[in-house]
Design a protein around this motif. Structure first.
Motif, short mmCIF file in Angstrom:
data_model
loop_
_atom_site.label_atom_id
_atom_site.label_comp_id
_atom_site.label_asym_id
_atom_site.label_seq_id
_atom_site.Cartn_x
_atom_site.Cartn_y
_atom_site.Cartn_z
N ALA A 93 -4.54 3.23 7.70
CA ALA A 93 -3.74 3.52 6.39
C ALA A 93 -4.57 5.23 6.56
CB ALA A 93 -4.85 2.40 5.60
N TYR A 123 -7.19 -1.51 7.63
CA TYR A 123 -7.45 -0.93 6.95
C TYR A 123 -7.56 0.62 8.41
CZ TYR A 123 -11.65 -1.69 8.98
OH TYR A 123 -12.95 -1.72 10.54
N ASP A 139 -1.86 -3.66 -0.56
CA ASP A 139 -2.67 -2.92 -0.69
C ASP A 139 -3.99 -3.93 -0.90
OD1 ASP A 139 -4.36 -1.53 -2.08
OD2 ASP A 139 -2.39 -0.58 -3.46
N ARG A 196 -0.71 8.51 -1.92
CA ARG A 196 -1.31 8.70 -2.99
C ARG A 196 0.47 9.97 -3.53
NH1 ARG A 196 -6.57 9.42 -1.15
NH2 ARG A 196 -7.74 7.18 -2.46
N ASP A 241 -13.24 -3.15 1.86
CA ASP A 241 -11.37 -4.00 1.05
C ASP A 241 -11.60 -5.21 2.67
OD1 ASP A 241 -11.38 -2.15 -0.93
OD2 ASP A 241 -10.64 -1.18 0.58
N LYS A 297 -5.69 -6.68 -6.79
CA LYS A 297 -4.54 -6.94 -5.89
C LYS A 297 -5.17 -7.83 -4.73
CE LYS A 297 -2.66 -2.82 -6.92
NZ LYS A 297 -2.39 -1.31 -6.32
N LEU A 349 0.66 -0.97 0.17
CA LEU A 349 -0.12 0.05 0.24
C LEU A 349 0.64 1.23 -0.39
CD1 LEU A 349 -2.79 0.80 0.25
CD2 LEU A 349 -2.82 0.97 2.56
N ARG A 350 0.42 2.40 -0.39
CA ARG A 350 1.01 3.59 -1.07
C ARG A 350 0.92 4.72 -1.04
NH1 ARG A 350 6.65 2.05 -2.86
NH2 ARG A 350 6.72 0.31 -3.40
N LEU A 399 -8.19 5.58 1.08
CA LEU A 399 -7.13 4.08 0.48
C LEU A 399 -7.52 2.63 0.29
CD1 LEU A 399 -3.62 5.30 1.17
CD2 LEU A 399 -4.94 5.67 -0.82
N LEU A 400 -8.15 2.75 1.92
CA LEU A 400 -8.89 1.42 2.07
C LEU A 400 -10.02 1.50 3.25
CD1 LEU A 400 -5.33 -1.07 3.21
CD2 LEU A 400 -6.35 -0.90 1.11
N GLY A 417 -6.86 -2.99 -1.80
CA GLY A 417 -7.90 -2.53 -2.35
C GLY A 417 -8.56 -2.14 -3.82
#
Length: 291
Positions: free
Chosen positions: A175, A172, A135, A110, A184, A141, A107-108, A179-180, A137
């Protein structure tokens, strides 16, 4: 929590739920009936209720007398003759293990350039324990991450474990916003539950009281919860899982509160923060009947 150290946890109906779970998820597995448990759970058996319990993530050792249920890491072997739960870190990478995952599955944040070929910004970390979030999401993935986690679940099944405990269901919540989300997390756990059931393993929900009511939706058969006594959350789990709840506390006050409220119904143990093996410095193991 990771297998080699402690992870910080956040902070008349019972009888009815317990009766349903006993009928639907007792020996022989779920009927797939009134509590929403999926039919693919028919072949699995959850851990016995109100049983002697030990949490051995820091290293396996001979279970103390009276223990019927043991949780160990997927790299360990099950304890002969007992009900064994297999731990996997499913929603986050183990510390210093980011390079064992495809960069695009971490997970990154933005925007920006992560600098490692993964695209996007910096990898999102659980800074308390230096673990990269995965990730989950998107459907693509989730499936790619699940492929690797399924391999660990297969290892659990091949070794003879009875159930699996996928950790960090609540990742989540760590995060950055947007993002999540909970959907998810539920979608990913649903994938893992289906595979666990296919391999004859029961599957636990780990912590995350806010999603306990979704146990039937995702296919969770029981719960493994940390510090529900300390944070007064045990009832959130029993409302959903009845007496199929394994409780780990990490201080005396939490143990006292869990035992006072739930000691005659749930499997409860106090362990030291590092869940160290018996005989090692700092090892602590207490139950409701001690002292």
């Amino acid at each position: 929590m990771s297998a080699d150290r402690f992870a910080v946890l956040r902070p008349a109906a019972l009888l009815a739920v317990a009766a349903v779970l006993t009928a639907c998820t007792g020996t022989g597995g779920s009927s797939g009936g009134g509590d929403g448990t999926p039919r693919d759970a028919l072949r699995v058996t959850p851990p016995p209720a109100h049983a002697g319990f030990d949490y051995q993530l820091g290293g396996a050792y001979p279970p103390p007398e009276g223990v019927e249920v043991v949780v160990r890491d997927h790299t360990a072997s099950p304890a002969p003759g007992l009900y064994n739960v297999c731990y996997v870190n499913a929603f986050q990478a183990q510390p210093d293990a980011e390079d064992t995952w495809e960069p695009g599955l971490l997970l990154r944040e933005r925007g920006g350039d992560g600098g490692d070929g993964g695209g996007g910004g910096k990898v999102v970390m659980d800074t308390d324990w230096d673990e990269a979030l995965l990730d989950i999401g998107s459907e693509d993935k989730r499936e790619r991450i699940a492929e690797k986690v399924r391999g660990w679940i297969d290892t659990c099944a091949d070794k003879g474990f009875d159930a699996v405990e996928p950790d960090n269901y609540d990742s989540y919540t760590r995060a950055p916003k947007g993002l999540l989300d909970a959907d998810d997390a539920k979608a990913f756990l649903t994938l893992l539950a289906a595979h666990a059931h296919d391999r004859g393993l029961a599957i636990a929900q780990k912590n995350t009281p806010e999603l306990a009511s979704a146990r039937g939706e995702v296919g969770a058969d029981f719960a493994v919860v940390e510090e529900c006594g300390r944070y007064e959350e045990c009832g959130d789990y029993t409302d959903a899982f009845g007496d199929r709840v394994l409780v780990v506390e990490y201080d005396a006050a939490g143990l006292d509160r869990a035992c006072a409220g739930w000691g005659d119904q749930l499997s409860i143990v106090r362990r030291d923060l590092d869940v160290t093996p018996e005989g090692d410095p700092g090892h602590v193991r207490e139950t409701c009947g001690d002292g």
